[in-house]
Design a protein around this motif. Structure first.
Motif, PDB file in Angstrom:
ATOM      1  N   THR A 469     -38.915   8.563  20.399  1.00 39.56           N
ATOM      2  CA  THR A 469     -40.122   8.069  19.737  1.00 39.56           C
ATOM      3  C   THR A 469     -41.312   8.939  20.109  1.00 39.56           C
ATOM      4  O   THR A 469     -41.491   9.287  21.279  1.00 39.56           O
ATOM      5  CB  THR A 469     -40.413   6.610  20.160  1.00 39.56           C
ATOM      6  OG1 THR A 469     -39.268   5.806  19.873  1.00 39.56           O
ATOM      7  CG2 THR A 469     -41.613   6.048  19.406  1.00 39.56           C
ATOM      8  N   ILE A 470     -42.126   9.300  19.121  1.00 42.72           N
ATOM      9  CA  ILE A 470     -43.383  10.023  19.339  1.00 42.72           C
ATOM     10  C   ILE A 470     -44.508   9.000  19.274  1.00 42.72           C
ATOM     11  O   ILE A 470     -44.629   8.268  18.297  1.00 42.72           O
ATOM     12  CB  ILE A 470     -43.593  11.138  18.303  1.00 42.72           C
ATOM     13  CG1 ILE A 470     -42.430  12.135  18.351  1.00 42.72           C
ATOM     14  CG2 ILE A 470     -44.911  11.853  18.548  1.00 42.72           C
ATOM     15  CD1 ILE A 470     -42.533  13.231  17.316  1.00 42.72           C
ATOM     16  N   VAL A 471     -45.342   8.980  20.322  1.00 37.83           N
ATOM     17  CA  VAL A 471     -46.363   7.947  20.455  1.00 37.83           C
ATOM     18  C   VAL A 471     -47.738   8.599  20.547  1.00 37.83           C
ATOM     19  O   VAL A 471     -47.920   9.621  21.227  1.00 37.83           O
ATOM     20  CB  VAL A 471     -46.110   7.086  21.712  1.00 37.83           C
ATOM     21  CG1 VAL A 471     -47.126   5.950  21.795  1.00 37.83           C
ATOM     22  CG2 VAL A 471     -44.701   6.520  21.693  1.00 37.83           C
ATOM     23  N   GLU A 472     -48.688   8.008  19.870  1.00 40.09           N
ATOM     24  CA  GLU A 472     -50.093   8.385  19.994  1.00 40.09           C
ATOM     25  C   GLU A 472     -50.798   7.324  20.838  1.00 40.09           C
ATOM     26  O   GLU A 472     -50.694   6.141  20.561  1.00 40.09           O
ATOM     27  CB  GLU A 472     -50.744   8.482  18.626  1.00 40.09           C
ATOM     28  CG  GLU A 472     -52.252   8.773  18.666  1.00 40.09           C
ATOM     29  CD  GLU A 472     -52.909   8.644  17.310  1.00 40.09           C
ATOM     30  OE1 GLU A 472     -53.116   9.677  16.655  1.00 40.09           O
ATOM     31  OE2 GLU A 472     -53.181   7.493  16.903  1.00 40.09           O
ATOM     32  N   GLU A 473     -51.502   7.780  21.861  1.00 37.20           N
ATOM     33  CA  GLU A 473     -52.235   6.866  22.738  1.00 37.20           C
ATOM     34  C   GLU A 473     -53.740   7.080  22.536  1.00 37.20           C
ATOM     35  O   GLU A 473     -54.252   8.183  22.697  1.00 37.20           O
ATOM     36  CB  GLU A 473     -51.872   7.112  24.197  1.00 37.20           C
ATOM     37  CG  GLU A 473     -52.551   6.151  25.154  1.00 37.20           C
ATOM     38  CD  GLU A 473     -52.120   6.380  26.591  1.00 37.20           C
ATOM     39  OE1 GLU A 473     -51.236   5.656  27.066  1.00 37.20           O
ATOM     40  OE2 GLU A 473     -52.663   7.305  27.229  1.00 37.20           O
ATOM     41  N   LYS A 474     -54.422   6.014  22.187  1.00 38.25           N
ATOM     42  CA  LYS A 474     -55.862   6.052  21.915  1.00 38.25           C
ATOM     43  C   LYS A 474     -56.576   5.207  22.964  1.00 38.25           C
ATOM     44  O   LYS A 474     -56.207   4.048  23.194  1.00 38.25           O
ATOM     45  CB  LYS A 474     -56.136   5.513  20.512  1.00 38.25           C
ATOM     46  CG  LYS A 474     -57.602   5.421  20.122  1.00 38.25           C
ATOM     47  CD  LYS A 474     -57.725   4.863  18.698  1.00 38.25           C
ATOM     48  CE  LYS A 474     -59.166   4.720  18.249  1.00 38.25           C
ATOM     49  NZ  LYS A 474     -59.253   4.144  16.883  1.00 38.25           N
ATOM     50  N   SER A 547     -39.945   7.542  14.958  1.00 36.29           N
ATOM     51  CA  SER A 547     -38.892   7.087  15.855  1.00 36.29           C
ATOM     52  C   SER A 547     -37.553   7.243  15.161  1.00 36.29           C
ATOM     53  O   SER A 547     -37.437   6.999  13.953  1.00 36.29           O
ATOM     54  CB  SER A 547     -39.115   5.622  16.255  1.00 36.29           C
ATOM     55  OG  SER A 547     -38.137   5.181  17.171  1.00 36.29           O
ATOM     56  N   GLY A 548     -36.548   7.680  15.915  1.00 33.83           N
ATOM     57  CA  GLY A 548     -35.227   7.877  15.325  1.00 33.83           C
ATOM     58  C   GLY A 548     -34.143   7.908  16.375  1.00 33.83           C
ATOM     59  O   GLY A 548     -34.405   8.078  17.573  1.00 33.83           O
ATOM     60  N   LEU A 549     -32.897   7.752  15.924  1.00 33.71           N
ATOM     61  CA  LEU A 549     -31.736   7.706  16.809  1.00 33.71           C
ATOM     62  C   LEU A 549     -31.132   9.094  16.956  1.00 33.71           C
ATOM     63  O   LEU A 549     -30.961   9.815  15.978  1.00 33.71           O
ATOM     64  CB  LEU A 549     -30.686   6.745  16.241  1.00 33.71           C
ATOM     65  CG  LEU A 549     -29.406   6.557  17.061  1.00 33.71           C
ATOM     66  CD1 LEU A 549     -29.713   5.803  18.352  1.00 33.71           C
ATOM     67  CD2 LEU A 549     -28.354   5.820  16.244  1.00 33.71           C
ATOM     68  N   VAL A 550     -30.812   9.457  18.192  1.00 32.07           N
ATOM     69  CA  VAL A 550     -30.096  10.695  18.483  1.00 32.07           C
ATOM     70  C   VAL A 550     -28.662  10.327  18.848  1.00 32.07           C
ATOM     71  O   VAL A 550     -28.424   9.577  19.802  1.00 32.07           O
ATOM     72  CB  VAL A 550     -30.762  11.478  19.624  1.00 32.07           C
ATOM     73  CG1 VAL A 550     -29.939  12.704  19.981  1.00 32.07           C
ATOM     74  CG2 VAL A 550     -32.172  11.886  19.229  1.00 32.07           C
ATOM     75  N   VAL A 551     -27.702  10.827  18.099  1.00 32.26           N
ATOM     76  CA  VAL A 551     -26.291  10.506  18.322  1.00 32.26           C
ATOM     77  C   VAL A 551     -25.781  11.292  19.528  1.00 32.26           C
ATOM     78  O   VAL A 551     -25.916  12.520  19.585  1.00 32.26           O
ATOM     79  CB  VAL A 551     -25.462  10.837  17.066  1.00 32.26           C
ATOM     80  CG1 VAL A 551     -23.989  10.553  17.304  1.00 32.26           C
ATOM     81  CG2 VAL A 551     -25.968  10.031  15.872  1.00 32.26           C
ATOM     82  N   LEU A 552     -25.176  10.574  20.483  1.00 35.40           N
ATOM     83  CA  LEU A 552     -24.686  11.192  21.714  1.00 35.40           C
ATOM     84  C   LEU A 552     -23.172  11.130  21.842  1.00 35.40           C
ATOM     85  O   LEU A 552     -22.624  11.555  22.866  1.00 35.40           O
ATOM     86  CB  LEU A 552     -25.330  10.507  22.931  1.00 35.40           C
ATOM     87  CG  LEU A 552     -26.855  10.548  23.008  1.00 35.40           C
ATOM     88  CD1 LEU A 552     -27.335   9.826  24.254  1.00 35.40           C
ATOM     89  CD2 LEU A 552     -27.370  11.980  22.979  1.00 35.40           C
ATOM     90  N   LYS A 567     -36.624  14.879  12.968  1.00 32.36           N
ATOM     91  CA  LYS A 567     -37.654  14.943  11.940  1.00 32.36           C
ATOM     92  C   LYS A 567     -37.976  13.542  11.457  1.00 32.36           C
ATOM     93  O   LYS A 567     -37.073  12.742  11.202  1.00 32.36           O
ATOM     94  CB  LYS A 567     -37.194  15.816  10.767  1.00 32.36           C
ATOM     95  CG  LYS A 567     -36.991  17.282  11.136  1.00 32.36           C
ATOM     96  CD  LYS A 567     -36.617  18.106   9.917  1.00 32.36           C
ATOM     97  CE  LYS A 567     -36.455  19.578  10.265  1.00 32.36           C
ATOM     98  NZ  LYS A 567     -36.097  20.390   9.076  1.00 32.36           N
ATOM     99  N   PHE A 568     -39.286  13.271  11.293  1.00 31.75           N
ATOM    100  CA  PHE A 568     -39.740  11.929  10.929  1.00 31.75           C
ATOM    101  C   PHE A 568     -40.595  11.926   9.668  1.00 31.75           C
ATOM    102  O   PHE A 568     -41.304  10.950   9.412  1.00 31.75           O
ATOM    103  CB  PHE A 568     -40.529  11.312  12.089  1.00 31.75           C
ATOM    104  CG  PHE A 568     -39.792  11.342  13.404  1.00 31.75           C
ATOM    105  CD1 PHE A 568     -38.643  10.606  13.576  1.00 31.75           C
ATOM    106  CD2 PHE A 568     -40.245  12.124  14.445  1.00 31.75           C
ATOM    107  CE1 PHE A 568     -37.956  10.624  14.782  1.00 31.75           C
ATOM    108  CE2 PHE A 568     -39.564  12.158  15.655  1.00 31.75           C
ATOM    109  CZ  PHE A 568     -38.415  11.399  15.825  1.00 31.75           C
ATOM    110  N   GLY A 569     -40.555  12.993   8.905  1.00 35.70           N
ATOM    111  CA  GLY A 569     -41.337  13.036   7.678  1.00 35.70           C
ATOM    112  C   GLY A 569     -42.754  13.545   7.907  1.00 35.70           C
ATOM    113  O   GLY A 569     -43.200  13.786   9.028  1.00 35.70           O
ATOM    114  N   VAL A 570     -43.497  13.713   6.819  1.00 32.96           N
ATOM    115  CA  VAL A 570     -44.852  14.257   6.861  1.00 32.96           C
ATOM    116  C   VAL A 570     -45.846  13.112   7.021  1.00 32.96           C
ATOM    117  O   VAL A 570     -45.829  12.153   6.261  1.00 32.96           O
ATOM    118  CB  VAL A 570     -45.162  15.051   5.581  1.00 32.96           C
ATOM    119  CG1 VAL A 570     -46.605  15.535   5.589  1.00 32.96           C
ATOM    120  CG2 VAL A 570     -44.195  16.218   5.433  1.00 32.96           C
TER     121      VAL A 570
END
Length: 627
Positions: A469-474, A547-552, A567-570
């Motif tokens: 997950t990529i998170v922005e903290e404000k 956010s996305g799943l990485v297959v292990l 990749k999570f889109g534009v």
């Protein structure tokens, strides 16, 4: 008759009878009927041997020849043709049912079959009727619902037994009376669990075993398993991958050195160079650390929207807004815990939100203005604090009040808004990279090594995968306004009043002088003018950007590395990129070029997860446990 069918439902023999019924061996164009009746009419002068049809006898005008009937079952375009993928035995029986249907008696069928494939037929019982097949050598019962097998019902002539994809939890049932000549045993994708299964894999039970597949079970003790396998003198092919025991770094080397006669391990040929590289590892087996090691690497983040350009300029009273970005992923938690060792060094472990009883009574200390500027680059925080979270798809979420006390009701109102993507899955810990300020390419430069001893939950985690997950903290910061000071005058004499007035005048002059000095030395941007020395911060506002799943699962199947670009889109827009470009560029004329060739980069992050595998005996010996 119906009752007997119900009692035999779910057995191997019932599945075989159903298969023979679907072959339609007694229906057109097979068997005997009006289409070939003249070939089977009895004659008074014939003995029983002459009931066999003769090719030279011509049938009636409404009958079909043997060649025409065979063409109906052999032609792919015929509606009576067998389905694609049918076995050679099925094709032979259909042809035999045309040329000589009277041979298809029960005794003939039982003695004919040397191989039975009963796959995905919901079989749960291997019944004693299987002993009616006196020449059966291969029995495949994969993808069924078998939990236990009575070995007394297995034909002693078996050489191949495959039970993949069932629910067998112990090999003990197979060892009561195993087929003495069995050469291949396939038990992959079952429920074999624990270290005690190795006692059932010895030459005492399987003296002629050449090939053994135990892959994708829950076997955990490599040393005990290899010790039992070493008694199988004829074993040449072995599959153990997919088991927790195969996740330790020295798995392949230790197995190869312990089983000198092994030719193929996990579908990979054992080379002479491999045997030489791992020579001498077997005697140290009891001292090797029984843990798996992984290295997680997170590279660059790209395509992040610069939210700061959309915020208005702060006034003298704030708020002063700072943004930072980071990546989280969940990883299985070791039984001893691994948070305290790495926290604050390579990663921050984000804890779950506390319960209302765990809310701290004392508020954290108020940061100064200098500390607030440093927070813009890296603000240590975790979900154990009272956070406000925003979803990446919901806009306009109201922010928290400027101050958040320890009142339980306020926290209870906040908690339902928490984004589930920022919470770890059950049995896992949420790891986080260091907070970084916005850039076109944000380098995370993150690397974390995970050492895990509880291997069964680790296998389940690898099958499920990890969520990145990529998170922005404000963070909003506000100048600290000192509370008003009351100056009571009643009860004081003239001398005290004059003294207090003089002190207030002196403080006012000092404050004015200090303000002139700060105004003279001010060189920062305009929004920092008039900052109070101390700032207080609101709780961080977190927004999930992607956010996305990485297959292990490939790591469980023998691969050493999973490398992917998530990749999570534009999420960037022309308007935001134009504002960012104008802010960072001195060439205002380049604005038109940006619009003409605008191709926003999608939000993405580089992720690599590697399982440590030893390539030599020397590397494996580094994992020795110090006693």
């Amino acid at each position: 008759m119906a009752g007997s069918v119900d009692r035999s439902a779910g057995t191997v023999s019932a599945a075989v009878r159903e298969h023979l019924r679907k072959l339609c061996l007694r229906e057109f164009p097979c068997g005997a009927g009006s289409w070939n009746k003249s070939r089977f009419l009895p004659r008074t002068c014939r003995v029983w041997r002459e009931l066999v049809p003769r090719e030279e006898e011509a049938g009636g005008p409404s009958e079909e020849t043997v060649e025409d009937l065979l063409g109906l079952v052999c032609s792919p375009q015929s509606p009576w043709a067998l389905l694609e993928g049918s076995s050679a035995e099925d094709r032979f029986l259909r042809q035999l049912a045309i040329s000589n249907p009277q041979m298809l008696k029960e005794d003939f069928l039982n003695s004919y079959f040397r191989s039975l494939h009963v796959v995905d037929k919901k079989v749960s019982l291997v019944d004693k009727d299987l002993l009616k097949f006196p020449k059966l050598e291969e029995l495949v019962l994969s993808a069924n619902e078998i939990k236990e097998i009575d070995a007394f019902n297995l034909p002693p002539t078996l050489k191949v037994l495959e039970l993949y994809g069932n629910y067998i939890s112990s090999m003990k049932c197979l060892c009561d009376r195993p087929p003495p000549g069995l050469q291949h045993l396939g038990l992959g994708d079952n429920k074999l669990l624990g270290p005690l299964q190795s006692v059932y894999i010895t030459a005492q039970h399987w003296p002629n075993l050449v090939s053994l597949d135990l892959g994708f079970n829950d076997l955990t003790d490599l040393q005990a398993m290899v010790a039992s396998l070493s008694t199988l003198q004829r074993l040449r092919l072995l599959v153990l991958q997919g088991n927790p025991l195969a996740l330790v770094p020295y798995y392949r080397g230790f197995t190869i050195d312990s089983l000198a006669r092994l030719c193929v391990l996990d579908d990979i040929t054992v080379s002479s160079s491999e045997k030489h590289q791992f020579q001498g590892l077997r005697p140290k087996g009891d001292f090797l650390a029984r843990e798996a090691q992984f290295v997680v690497t997170i590279g660059n983040i790209r395509g992040v929207l610069d939210s700061s350009v959309l915020d208005p300029d702060p006034g003298p009273q704030g708020p002063f807004i700072s943004y930072s970005y980071y990546v989280t992923y969940d990883f299985v938690e070791d039984e001893e815990g691994e948070g305290s060792e790495y926290e604050g060094v390579l990663a921050e472990i984000v804890k779950p939100a506390p319960s209302e009883e765990e809310v701290p009574e004392e508020a954290p200390p108020t940061p100064t203005a200098e500390e607030a500027e440093e927070e813009a680059e890296s603000v240590p925080s975790s979900l154990s604090q009272s956070l406000e979270l925003e979803s990446g798809v919901s806009a306009g979420t109201p922010s928290l009040p400027r101050s958040l006390g320890s009142d339980a009701e306020e926290l209870a109102q906040l908690r339902p808004r928490m984004d589930f993507r920022l919470c770890p899955s059950p049995g896992t810990v949420l790891f986080s990279t260091v907070r970084k300020p916005w850039a076109n390419v944000i380098p995370c430069s993150y690397e974390m090594q995970h050492s895990l001893r509880d291997l069964v939950p680790l296998k389940a985690f690898l099958l499920a995968g990890t969520t990145v997950t990529i998170v922005e903290e404000k963070i909003l910061s506000w100048p600290v306004v000192p509370p008003p000071v009351d100056f009571p005058t009643a009860g004081k004499g003239k001398g005290e009043k004059k003294k207090e007035k003089a002190e207030r005048d002196k403080k006012g002059k000092d404050k004015a002088a200090q303000g002139e000095k700060e105004k003279k030395d001010q060189k920062g941007p305009r929004k920092k003018r008039g900052l109070s020395k101390e700032l207080r911060q609101d709780p961080p506002i977190l927004r999930v950007l992607g956010s996305g799943l990485v297959v292990l699962e490939p790591l469980l199947a023998g691969e050493s590395l999973v490398s992917t670009l998530c990749k999570f889109g534009v999420i960037r827009t022309l308007e935001s990129d134009r504002l960012t470009f104008l802010r960072d560029s001195k060439n205002k004329k380049a604005k038109k070029g940006l619009e003409n060739d605008y191709r926003p980069e999608p939000l993405s992050v580089e992720v690599q997860i590697q399982i440590i595998q030893c390539r030599s005996a020397e590397e494996a010996l580094r994992t020795l446990v110090v006693v």
